[in-house]
Scaffold this motif. Structure first.
Motif, PDB file in Angstrom:
ATOM      1  N   CYS A  99       0.519  -1.247  -0.023  1.00 41.64           N
ATOM      2  CA  CYS A  99      -0.185  -0.025   0.089  1.00 41.64           C
ATOM      3  C   CYS A  99       0.826   1.126  -0.022  1.00 41.64           C
ATOM      4  CB  CYS A  99      -0.988   0.253   1.245  1.00 41.64           C
ATOM      5  SG  CYS A  99      -2.331  -1.355   1.147  1.00 41.64           S
ATOM      6  N   THR A 100       2.011   1.377   0.934  1.00 41.64           N
ATOM      7  CA  THR A 100       2.821   2.462   0.902  1.00 41.64           C
ATOM      8  C   THR A 100       3.581   2.717  -0.501  1.00 41.64           C
ATOM      9  OG1 THR A 100       2.965   2.245   3.287  1.00 41.64           O
ATOM     10  CG2 THR A 100       4.652   3.488   2.297  1.00 41.64           C
ATOM     11  N   TRP A 103       1.023   4.161  -2.913  1.00 42.08           N
ATOM     12  CA  TRP A 103       0.900   5.482  -2.629  1.00 42.08           C
ATOM     13  C   TRP A 103       2.040   6.277  -3.035  1.00 42.08           C
ATOM     14  CZ3 TRP A 103       3.854   8.536   0.710  1.00 42.08           C
ATOM     15  CH2 TRP A 103       3.612   9.811   0.789  1.00 42.08           C
ATOM     16  N   GLN A 106       2.340   6.789  -6.758  1.00 39.69           N
ATOM     17  CA  GLN A 106       1.290   7.770  -7.111  1.00 39.69           C
ATOM     18  C   GLN A 106       1.933   9.118  -6.697  1.00 39.69           C
ATOM     19  OE1 GLN A 106      -2.285   6.619  -4.933  1.00 39.69           O
ATOM     20  NE2 GLN A 106      -2.789   5.223  -6.610  1.00 39.69           N
TER      21      GLN A 106
END
Length: 163
Positions: A99-100, A103, A106
């Motif tokens: 997830c990190t 992110w 992005q």
């Protein structure tokens, strides 16, 4: 990229960043207090090298099994329970890292689109933020390798330390 090459690259990058940071800070201290002339860019570069060292170092620490752990449950309930608790913790770690990393990519994409630069060095800011997805992606990979080692029986929980 082979595992041994990746081991070496992680260690070299993390160590080089820490060494470079220490050298830059030492030069800055000399410049400021001995020559009475400070460098504009040294603090910023040292900070960015530290960030890269930490994120790549997290992956290296995972590979070397050097992260801090709370092991009371493994110690109290024995090796079988320890195996499943550790696997659950590693799966959660992989989820967090993925997830990190997503992110982070992005954020890197956003910063690349804005063209934002660092104040003193005037380097594209996405180079600094690239440390997050690279480090977390590598850490997810290293944690997945540890999960596979547990499932293959290469890591056992017979001793209180977990290895």
């Amino acid at each position: 990229m082979s595992k041994n090459l990746l081991d070496k690259v992680e260690g070299i990058v993390s160590s080089a960043c820490l060494g470079g940071m220490a050298l830059i800070i030492a030069v800055q201290v000399f410049q400021r207090y001995v020559l009475q002339s400070s460098l504009d860019w040294s603090e910023e570069l040292a900070r960015y090298l530290f960030i890269w060292s930490v994120y790549v170092g997290c992956s290296y620490a995972t590979q070397k099994d050097r992260h801090l752990e709370v092991t009371i449950l493994r110690t109290l309930f024995g090796p079988t329970f320890a195996k499943y608790v550790t696997l659950a913790a590693y799966v959660c770690t992989i989820g967090f890292c993925v997830c990190t990393a997503v992110w982070g990519f992005q954020m890197v994409d956003f910063l690349a689109g804005t063209g934002q630069k660092t104040p003193a060095l005037e380097v594209q800011m996405y180079w600094v933020f690239l440390s997050v997805p690279v480090g977390m992606g590598l850490m997810a990979l290293r944690t997945a390798q540890r999960v596979l080692s547990i499932l293959r029986g290469e890591i056992t929980f017979d001793s209180p330390s977990g290895n």
